[in-house]
Design an enzyme around this catalytic site. Structure first.
Site, PDB file in Angstrom:
ATOM      1  N   GLU A 116      -8.636  12.076  12.746  1.00  0.00           N
ATOM      2  CA  GLU A 116      -7.688  10.808  13.161  1.00  0.00           C
ATOM      3  C   GLU A 116      -6.978  11.486  14.369  1.00  0.00           C
ATOM      4  O   GLU A 116      -6.026  12.370  14.128  1.00  0.00           O
ATOM      5  CB  GLU A 116      -7.002  10.655  11.878  1.00  0.00           C
ATOM      6  CG  GLU A 116      -6.120   9.373  12.425  1.00  0.00           C
ATOM      7  CD  GLU A 116      -5.494   8.606  11.089  1.00  0.00           C
ATOM      8  OE1 GLU A 116      -4.825   7.646  11.378  1.00  0.00           O
ATOM      9  OE2 GLU A 116      -5.631   9.108  10.214  1.00  0.00           O
ATOM     10  N   LYS A 170       0.918  -1.138   0.044  1.00  0.00           N
ATOM     11  CA  LYS A 170      -0.153  -0.057  -0.210  1.00  0.00           C
ATOM     12  C   LYS A 170       0.902   1.399  -0.055  1.00  0.00           C
ATOM     13  O   LYS A 170       1.854   1.278   0.631  1.00  0.00           O
ATOM     14  CB  LYS A 170      -0.920  -0.121   1.087  1.00  0.00           C
ATOM     15  CG  LYS A 170      -1.618   1.391   1.310  1.00  0.00           C
ATOM     16  CD  LYS A 170      -2.634   1.367   2.655  1.00  0.00           C
ATOM     17  CE  LYS A 170      -3.276   2.706   2.874  1.00  0.00           C
ATOM     18  NZ  LYS A 170      -4.067   2.835   4.061  1.00  0.00           N
TER      19      LYS A 170
END
Length: 469
Positions: free
Chosen positions: A273, A224
């Site tokens: 976040e 990723k």
């Protein structure tokens, strides 16, 4: 009460100065007092003329801690040698090693001396130029005046580094600034200036980078990578950070709201976040990866959320983050609680796959050790970390600066809270540079990822007057 406060401050200052002259060692003087009528966001807005370039603002996701810092009592400067996380920790420990605080310091959350700031996404070996020249590899400072609002009340912390050469004039100036702050008007909201034009930076090049990254992943080079892009906005006049903060706070109530100024620049945003929060030995973090848009009605919104929960590409992206988080946190935790299945985090413009993380830290672990362990998570960098970071540098062709990096605060007791600097932008005069990124995995499509970045630009675009791209 006001007379008693100033009498107490003057007495404590005199005692501190006496100690400094006797020992020839500097002392950090800090005084905490209740100030029920002052509001952090309004004080930030009202202080533009007095403290521009030396301000910060912070509101956590839960909305139970709000901070506003004005002026600089001390700075933490980049140094040679150890890692930047160790540098910051050691310099902060040295500052609070000799400290004089009053008993009220323990009455409220995030009161007393604390430092606020952030690290750049990439560790910089040279001084940044251009867009991020005001920030460097990291920037942390101890505010001269700190407003802390929590469930315990609102408190003002006034701080000054007392050295042997402090004279009566500098002490009087410090006391006068405190008095002026207590009397500061709190109604100075400005409008966002008229919009001039937009510059979407290197869109086709970015889409090409996404396609190349998918090829790299299919070839087994990595699992990723997160690729970000930049959007530059131009205005007719200077953009006031206080107004943008006000808009973010009202529009993105479930997010961390932050701003930190340095020189002519302000890094500002509404991040969903948390990277790490430390309260004593208790640790809180989050895995946030995988996203989709909000629906136009309740039924559509629920359907989009269910599709996100079952989407193979997004679940795979999320699991990379959970796996890395578990492995990293185990190094510094005695106990760790990570649910096996994600839930949905629904924000104003977007919904995410979300897994909360709780733990009990080792007695010796510091918050900056957790920051160093976790940054960057696969949600912001990629996996494996080393190759993903190398490819980000090669493919993005931009300097992320503080974007997607740790930003937050820590106090003298080792407590603190750091978010990840996403859904953010850099205000600089008449310009605003916005940033948004996407997690690229094997099933990624460049057009879909481009659309996702447009969704992630929305919090800042809305705060800047509801602009559309």
């Amino acid at each position: 009460m006001a007379l008693q406060q100033i009498t107490d401050i003057k007495h404590r200052l005199a005692e501190t100065i006496k100690t400094v002259r006797q020992t020839n060692e500097a002392v950090l003087f800090s005084h905490v007092e209740a100030v029920a009528t002052l509001k952090p966001l309004q004080i930030y807005q009202s202080s533009n003329n007095s403290y521009k370039g030396e301000r910060f603002y912070w509101k956590n996701r839960e909305g139970d801690v709000v901070l506003c810092g004005l002026g600089i009592a001390a700075e933490i400067h980049p140094d040679e040698g150890a890692s930047r996380f160790i540098q910051v920790r050691k310099q902060w420990e040295a500052l609070v090693n000799r400290i004089a605080v009053n008993d009220a310091c323990q009455q409220g959350t995030a009161t007393g001396p604390l430092v606020f700031g952030g690290f750049s996404f990439m560790e910089e070996k040279t001084v940044p130029r251009g867009l991020w020249e005001d920030f460097g590899d990291y920037l942390f400072y101890l505010p001269r005046f700190l407003l802390s609002e929590s469930s315990e009340g609102t408190y003002l912390t006034s701080t000054k580094l007392i050295t042997g050469d402090c004279d009566d004039c500098s002490i009087e100036q410090f006391l006068n600034e405190r008095e002026q702050l207590l009397k500061m008007p709190q109604s100075m909201k400005e409008d966002v200036p008229s919009f001039s034009h937009v510059d979407e930076k290197n869109v086709e090049q970015w889409k090409g980078a996404v396609e190349q990254s998918v090829k790299d992943i299919r070839a087994g080079l990595m699992d990723k990578i997160v690729l970000a892009r930049e959007l530059d906005l131009h205005f007719e006049e200077e953009v006031p950070s206080g107004t943008v903060l006000h808009n973010l706070a009202s529009q993105q109530q479930a997010s961390f709201i932050f701003a930190v100024e340095s020189g002519q620049s302000c890094f500002i945003g509404a991040s969903p976040e948390r990277l790490i929060k430390k309260e004593g030995k208790q640790i809180f973090s989050a895995c946030l990866a995988g996203s989709t848009q909000r629906g136009t009605d309740e039924s559509m919104d629920e359907q989009l959320g269910l599709e996100l929960l079952s989407d193979e590409k997004n679940r795979s992206e999320h699991e990379f983050v959970v796996s890395m988080m578990r492995k990293a946190m185990e190094e510094q935790c005695i106990e760790l609680d990570i649910p096996t299945e994600p839930i949905l985090m629904k924000l104003a413009n977007i919904q995410h796959l979300y897994t909360p993380v709780k733990g009990t830290s080792l007695p010796t672990a510091t918050i900056l050790e957790f920051v160093e362990l976790l940054h960057p998570t696969p949600a912001l960098g990629g996996a494996p970390r080393k190759i993903a970071m190398e490819k980000i540098s090669e493919y993005e062709r931009m300097d992320r600066g503080l974007y997607a990096a740790p930003i937050g605060w820590m106090d003298m007791n080792g407590n603190g809270d750091f978010a990840v600097g996403i859904r953010s932008g850099l205000l600089k005069g008449k310009e605003a540079a916005l940033f948004a990124g996407c997690g690229i995995v094997e099933g990624s499509d460049s057009e879909s990822e481009l659309t996702e970045t447009k969704v992630k630009f929305k919090p800042m675009l809305n705060a800047l007057g509801g602009l559309r791209i």
